[in-house]
Design a protein around this motif. Sequence first.
Motif, PDB file in Angstrom:
ATOM      1  N   PHE A 135      -3.638  12.367  -3.396  1.00 23.89           N
ATOM      2  CA  PHE A 135      -3.065  12.967  -2.184  1.00 23.89           C
ATOM      3  C   PHE A 135      -3.996  12.742  -0.996  1.00 23.89           C
ATOM      4  O   PHE A 135      -3.568  12.296   0.084  1.00 23.89           O
ATOM      5  N   LEU A 136      -5.276  13.048  -1.167  1.00 21.09           N
ATOM      6  CA  LEU A 136      -6.241  12.916  -0.073  1.00 21.09           C
ATOM      7  C   LEU A 136      -6.365  11.461   0.380  1.00 21.09           C
ATOM      8  O   LEU A 136      -6.390  11.168   1.583  1.00 21.09           O
ATOM      9  N   GLY A 137      -6.454  10.558  -0.583  1.00 19.08           N
ATOM     10  CA  GLY A 137      -6.614   9.145  -0.230  1.00 19.08           C
ATOM     11  C   GLY A 137      -5.427   8.609   0.539  1.00 19.08           C
ATOM     12  O   GLY A 137      -5.592   7.883   1.534  1.00 19.08           O
ATOM     13  N   ILE A 191     -10.696  -0.200   6.335  1.00 21.55           N
ATOM     14  CA  ILE A 191     -11.821   0.725   6.222  1.00 21.55           C
ATOM     15  C   ILE A 191     -11.376   2.035   5.584  1.00 21.55           C
ATOM     16  O   ILE A 191     -12.076   2.608   4.741  1.00 21.55           O
ATOM     17  N   ALA A 192     -10.198   2.534   5.977  1.00 19.59           N
ATOM     18  CA  ALA A 192      -9.712   3.807   5.432  1.00 19.59           C
ATOM     19  C   ALA A 192      -9.567   3.740   3.918  1.00 19.59           C
ATOM     20  O   ALA A 192      -9.994   4.658   3.196  1.00 19.59           O
ATOM     21  N   VAL A 193      -8.973   2.660   3.412  1.00 20.37           N
ATOM     22  CA  VAL A 193      -8.782   2.585   1.966  1.00 20.37           C
ATOM     23  C   VAL A 193     -10.113   2.381   1.250  1.00 20.37           C
ATOM     24  O   VAL A 193     -10.350   2.966   0.181  1.00 20.37           O
ATOM     25  N   ALA A 194     -11.024   1.604   1.843  1.00 21.51           N
ATOM     26  CA  ALA A 194     -12.314   1.367   1.197  1.00 21.51           C
ATOM     27  C   ALA A 194     -13.138   2.646   1.087  1.00 21.51           C
ATOM     28  O   ALA A 194     -13.676   2.960   0.021  1.00 21.51           O
ATOM     29  N   LEU A 237      -5.249   7.360   4.477  1.00 21.14           N
ATOM     30  CA  LEU A 237      -4.760   6.016   4.762  1.00 21.14           C
ATOM     31  C   LEU A 237      -3.696   6.037   5.848  1.00 21.14           C
ATOM     32  O   LEU A 237      -3.726   5.233   6.793  1.00 21.14           O
ATOM     33  N   VAL A 238      -2.746   6.960   5.747  1.00 29.00           N
ATOM     34  CA  VAL A 238      -1.665   7.036   6.731  1.00 29.00           C
ATOM     35  C   VAL A 238      -2.157   7.630   8.047  1.00 29.00           C
ATOM     36  O   VAL A 238      -1.869   7.106   9.130  1.00 29.00           O
ATOM     37  N   PHE A 239      -2.913   8.724   7.961  1.00 32.11           N
ATOM     38  CA  PHE A 239      -3.329   9.391   9.194  1.00 32.11           C
ATOM     39  C   PHE A 239      -4.212   8.484  10.050  1.00 32.11           C
ATOM     40  O   PHE A 239      -4.063   8.426  11.267  1.00 32.11           O
ATOM     41  N   PHE A 240      -5.118   7.750   9.415  1.00 25.59           N
ATOM     42  CA  PHE A 240      -5.995   6.862  10.175  1.00 25.59           C
ATOM     43  C   PHE A 240      -5.323   5.526  10.473  1.00 25.59           C
ATOM     44  O   PHE A 240      -5.364   5.039  11.612  1.00 25.59           O
ATOM     45  N   GLY A 241      -4.753   4.895   9.443  1.00 21.78           N
ATOM     46  CA  GLY A 241      -4.163   3.577   9.643  1.00 21.78           C
ATOM     47  C   GLY A 241      -2.984   3.601  10.591  1.00 21.78           C
ATOM     48  O   GLY A 241      -2.979   2.917  11.630  1.00 21.78           O
ATOM     49  N   VAL A 242      -1.966   4.383  10.262  1.00 19.43           N
ATOM     50  CA  VAL A 242      -0.797   4.496  11.134  1.00 19.43           C
ATOM     51  C   VAL A 242      -1.192   5.192  12.433  1.00 19.43           C
ATOM     52  O   VAL A 242      -0.685   4.863  13.511  1.00 19.43           O
ATOM     53  N   GLY A 243      -2.125   6.133  12.340  1.00 15.65           N
ATOM     54  CA  GLY A 243      -2.570   6.838  13.535  1.00 15.65           C
ATOM     55  C   GLY A 243      -3.199   5.927  14.567  1.00 15.65           C
ATOM     56  O   GLY A 243      -3.136   6.208  15.776  1.00 15.65           O
ATOM     57  N   HIS A 278      -5.858   4.668  -6.271  1.00 16.07           N
ATOM     58  CA  HIS A 278      -4.676   3.828  -6.073  1.00 16.07           C
ATOM     59  C   HIS A 278      -4.118   3.963  -4.650  1.00 16.07           C
ATOM     60  O   HIS A 278      -3.983   2.980  -3.942  1.00 16.07           O
ATOM     61  N   PHE A 279      -3.705   5.162  -4.269  1.00 13.99           N
ATOM     62  CA  PHE A 279      -3.176   5.482  -2.934  1.00 13.99           C
ATOM     63  C   PHE A 279      -1.944   4.646  -2.563  1.00 13.99           C
ATOM     64  O   PHE A 279      -1.642   4.477  -1.376  1.00 13.99           O
ATOM     65  N   ASN A 280      -1.230   4.144  -3.553  1.00 19.09           N
ATOM     66  CA  ASN A 280      -0.167   3.184  -3.286  1.00 19.09           C
ATOM     67  C   ASN A 280       0.693   3.053  -4.536  1.00 19.09           C
ATOM     68  O   ASN A 280       0.179   2.663  -5.596  1.00 19.09           O
ATOM     69  N   PRO A 281       1.988   3.360  -4.471  1.00 17.34           N
ATOM     70  CA  PRO A 281       2.838   3.227  -5.662  1.00 17.34           C
ATOM     71  C   PRO A 281       2.868   1.821  -6.243  1.00 17.34           C
ATOM     72  O   PRO A 281       3.026   1.656  -7.458  1.00 17.34           O
ATOM     73  N   ALA A 282       2.721   0.802  -5.398  1.00 16.43           N
ATOM     74  CA  ALA A 282       2.711  -0.571  -5.907  1.00 16.43           C
ATOM     75  C   ALA A 282       1.481  -0.815  -6.775  1.00 16.43           C
ATOM     76  O   ALA A 282       1.545  -1.533  -7.776  1.00 16.43           O
TER      77      ALA A 282
END
Length: 307
Positions: free
Chosen positions: A20-22, A56-59, A26-32, A72-76
Motif C-alpha cells: 500500500f505504502l509503495g 526514483i519513487a519506485v527505487a 509511486l502515484v503521489f510523487f510520480g503522477v503528482g 512489487h507496487f504493480n499488479p503486472a
Amino acid sequence: MSDMTVTAAPELGQKLVAEFLGTFVLVFFGVGSVVILGAAGGNLPDYTGVALTFGIAVAVMIYAVGRISGGHFNPAVSIGAAIGGRVPWSEALAYMVTQVVGATVGALALFVVAHGYDGFSSDGRMGTNSFGHGLGASGISWWAAFVLELILTAVFVFVILAVTDSRNEHPALAPLAIGLTLFAVHMVAIPATGTSVNPARSIGPALFGGSEALKHLWLFILAPLVGGAVSGLVYPALFGRGVEPVAGSGLRFGTGATGAVPGYGAPDAFQQQWQEGNGAAGDVPPPAAPTATPPDDDGRTQIRPQQ
C-alpha cells in the motif's frame, strides 16, 4: 551453548501495508509531478523530470520496504511473479487489490491538494493515460498503444525478475536497476500514452480524471497484465530458476510443498535476499533441531540446540 537467532518472515498484513505504502508513494510523487505542476499553472517541461520522479519513487520505496513485501507496487509485477513461481497466487491477488487501493488513495490525495488552487478542474488533468484523439490524448491508435504498453511492461517485469533472481550476486543494486528501467520506460511512452505499465497507477488517477479517462482505462489494465504474464512465462523458460517454485504459484494451483518452508511462508527472491542481509538467497532455514547430549553427573539428559 551458542545463541541462536531466527528471524521470522513478515506476516501477510505487514506485506500488504508495505505494498500500500509503495504504491501510494509511486502515484503521489510520480503522477503528482504532472498534476501539481498543471494545477499551479505551469507547462509540462521536458519529460525527463517526470520520468525521473517515477523511477526514483519506485527505487526508494523498494529500498525502504522491499525486504518486507518484495516491493512489487504493480499488479503486472505481481502476476509475473506468481506465474514465474516467485509468490503464491493467493498472495499475489492480495497484493494486486492492495496496490489498487494504494494508488486510489494516492490519487485522492492529489485530487484534494490540487483543488487548493483556484479554478482547478480534474477533468483530463489528473495524469491519466490515454490513446486516440480524446482530451489530452496524443493521437496514437488503440492497437499501437496496446502493443507499446505490452512490450514496455514485459521488458520492465523481465528486468525485475532478472535482478531479483536468487542467483543474482548483487541484490542491493536491484532497486536501482528497477528504478532506471522505469525511467527509461517513461521516456519512451510519456509522449504516446502518458505511460502506464502498471494497472494500479492507471486506475487510481482515472477514477478522478473524468469520463474520457475511464473510457480508455481498459487498455491500461489489460496490456500491462498481459505483458507481465508474458515475462512470468518467458524468464524461467529461457534462464531457468534459482530455486524451486513456491507452493501455489506458477501454472499449478495446488498447495503441495515446492519451496516454502513450513512456518515461514514463501517470500519472493528479492524479499528473501534482503532478509538475509543481501547475501546468497535461498529458503529461510528452519531452526536447528535439538540434539540429546550425554547425561550430566546427576543422570539427567540435557536437550540443547546444535552448535
